[in-house]
Structures are given as structure tokens and as C-alpha cells.
Design a protein around this motif. Sequence first.
Motif, PDB file in Angstrom:
ATOM      1  N   VAL A 122       5.922  12.551   7.367  1.00 22.92           N
ATOM      2  CA  VAL A 122       5.383  11.566   6.419  1.00 22.92           C
ATOM      3  C   VAL A 122       4.706  10.430   7.166  1.00 22.92           C
ATOM      4  N   ALA A 123       5.349   9.951   8.244  1.00 21.30           N
ATOM      5  CA  ALA A 123       4.793   8.832   9.014  1.00 21.30           C
ATOM      6  C   ALA A 123       3.446   9.193   9.616  1.00 21.30           C
ATOM      7  N   VAL A 124       3.348  10.404  10.167  1.00 22.83           N
ATOM      8  CA  VAL A 124       2.093  10.827  10.789  1.00 22.83           C
ATOM      9  C   VAL A 124       1.014  11.007   9.728  1.00 22.83           C
ATOM     10  N   ASP A 125       1.362  11.692   8.627  1.00 19.94           N
ATOM     11  CA  ASP A 125       0.373  11.969   7.582  1.00 19.94           C
ATOM     12  C   ASP A 125      -0.079  10.681   6.902  1.00 19.94           C
ATOM     13  N   PHE A 126       0.867   9.785   6.588  1.00 18.89           N
ATOM     14  CA  PHE A 126       0.508   8.552   5.911  1.00 18.89           C
ATOM     15  C   PHE A 126      -0.167   7.573   6.862  1.00 18.89           C
ATOM     16  N   GLY A 127       0.242   7.619   8.142  1.00 18.02           N
ATOM     17  CA  GLY A 127      -0.348   6.704   9.111  1.00 18.02           C
ATOM     18  C   GLY A 127      -1.824   6.943   9.348  1.00 18.02           C
ATOM     19  N   VAL A 128      -2.296   8.152   9.064  1.00 16.65           N
ATOM     20  CA  VAL A 128      -3.712   8.458   9.245  1.00 16.65           C
ATOM     21  C   VAL A 128      -4.559   7.756   8.191  1.00 16.65           C
ATOM     22  N   SER A 129      -4.027   7.660   6.959  1.00 12.91           N
ATOM     23  CA  SER A 129      -4.830   7.140   5.852  1.00 12.91           C
ATOM     24  C   SER A 129      -4.299   5.849   5.238  1.00 12.91           C
ATOM     25  N   GLY A 130      -3.080   5.455   5.557  1.00 14.92           N
ATOM     26  CA  GLY A 130      -2.475   4.288   4.913  1.00 14.92           C
ATOM     27  C   GLY A 130      -1.916   3.321   5.933  1.00 14.92           C
ATOM     28  N   GLY A 148       0.775  -1.239   0.000  1.00 13.19           N
ATOM     29  CA  GLY A 148       0.000   0.000   0.000  1.00 13.19           C
ATOM     30  C   GLY A 148       0.800   1.280   0.000  1.00 13.19           C
ATOM     31  N   MET A 149       2.138   1.205  -0.054  1.00 11.94           N
ATOM     32  CA  MET A 149       2.944   2.417  -0.081  1.00 11.94           C
ATOM     33  C   MET A 149       2.884   3.018  -1.482  1.00 11.94           C
ATOM     34  N   PRO A 150       2.417   4.276  -1.636  1.00  8.80           N
ATOM     35  CA  PRO A 150       2.311   4.885  -2.963  1.00  8.80           C
ATOM     36  C   PRO A 150       3.670   5.081  -3.617  1.00  8.80           C
TER      37      PRO A 150
END
Length: 294
Positions: A130-138, A83-85
Motif C-alpha cells: 500500500v505504501a509503495v502504490d500510494f506513495g507513487v500517486s499520493g 489526501g488519504m482516500p
Amino acid sequence: MSPRHLALAVGIAAVWGFNFVVMQTGLRHFAPLQYAALRFALAAFPALLFVGRPGVAWRWVAGVAAAIGVGQFGLLLVGMRAGMPAGLSSLVLQTQALFTVLFAATLLGERLTARRVAGLAVAFCGLALVAVDFGVSGPIGAFALCVAAAAAWSVGIIVQRRAAPPDSLRFMVWVSALSAPPLLLMSLVLEGVPSLDVPLEGWLSLAYVAFLSTLGGFGAWGWLLRRYDASTVGPYALLVPVFGLSSAALVTGEPLSWPTLLAAALILAGVLYAGSRPRRRLRDVPQALSRRPA
């Protein structure tokens, strides 16, 4: 750097940046470890028949193959499949420069200057964003795999630095040859017997990453490094996530949020600052000249 060589450096960064979109396409048709194994197998054969011996001890070739071939690309492709873009992967992977500095300081005893510490701190702030922003949705596990891939890449860089191969293209061909068998074995154990009934899109993706990105990219990059200092060529690698993020946004519609753009700015600025040399102050120049032998 001449205009033609400058264009070549930017072109290599563009090829490597777009590589992430191509890999995302390939993962629609291949299992991750199978895709990595086929990539390195195609990069090694038939080139292996024409390049000659690697020119360094085999333990260095095996070490880079384990770290970069199996570690970096195995973890990266599994993370992207999870799932990593594509664009975000190209950005997070650039944190290898930070791990390289840390590992070089701890393993090789290289000096960790205040400038490098400051650059590391800024870049890690970007990575945390990045971890915080991506962790919310991915899936945070996919993000962790991509970070682990960056760390594995940095280990490979340190091993390759110790090896100092005389020909980077020849060295990469042998690294590819030693990477393919363990990746194929892992694919058979973890992913099962692969199916090669793949549409043309999948094979074109493999051809791009094997020939254009791996052989062409690393060969041309090594050619530039033989003509210019690493400090001259190296900063152009920072264009890779720029091309990666932009191509992913244009081709796949991957969103570019403000947190992602801010994180990109922090990571690239931190890496660039940590790798740069402080400029000598003007008032120090006469003193330095006076200490020169006549």
C-alpha cells in the motif's frame, strides 16, 4: 451465532466501513480536529446524563480517550484531510491488529508465537505494498498519519483490555466525553475559531458518525461480545475494510487497483492468521483425551 446476531455483526461492519465515506464528506465542511471534537461531544451528550459512571477507574477512561479519541481519530481525520482516500484509510487502519500483537508482546509480556509472527509478516507485506502504490500517486505523509492512527488505536485497545469495562456502551460515552475537550482545544489552537455555518450535509455526517457509528456500533458490538467469545465476534471486524473499499468505490469513485486488492488480501489474511488458533491434529486427539482426568 444465531442468524439474527450474525446479521447484526455484518451490519455493524457495514456501518463502520461506510463510516469512512461519511467522514470524507464531513471533512469538506469541518476542519479535522473540529470534526473529531464535535463527533465525540455529540456522542457524549446527552447520553452522559443517563448511563451512570463508567464502572472502571478514571485513569483507564482517560487513557483510552487519549489513545483512541484524540490519537486515533485526530490522526486519521488529519490524514484523510491531507489526501488519504476513504477506502484505503479503512484498510490501513485494520493494521491496528498487528500493532496490538506487537505492543501486547512488548508491554504486557504476551507470547509472540510463530503463527503470529508469520501473520504479522504477511500483513506487513500488504502494508508495504500500500505504501509503495500510494506513495507513487499520493502524499506519503497522509499515509504515515493513517498508520500512526492505527498504532494509537492499538494502544487504546490494550488499555481498554486492562480496564475490562463491564458495559462497553457506558464506557464509550465517557471516553467520548473526555475526548471532546482536548480535541476542541487543539482545534482552537491549530485550526482557529471554527465556523458552524455548515450545510445540512455536514451535520448529517456528524450525526452518522456520532450516533450510528460511535454509540450504536460500539454499543451493539459490546452487546455481542457479552454473548459470544471474542474469537467468534472479532473476525467480523475484518469486513470493515471490505465495506469501506467497496462503498468508497461506489459512492466516491475511488479506484480499486490490483495492488490495492492484493494488499487488502495480504493484510486481511495476515491479521486473520495471526489471530487464529491452530487446529489440533487428528492423531493428537486420542492422546489429549487419554490425558484427561476420569
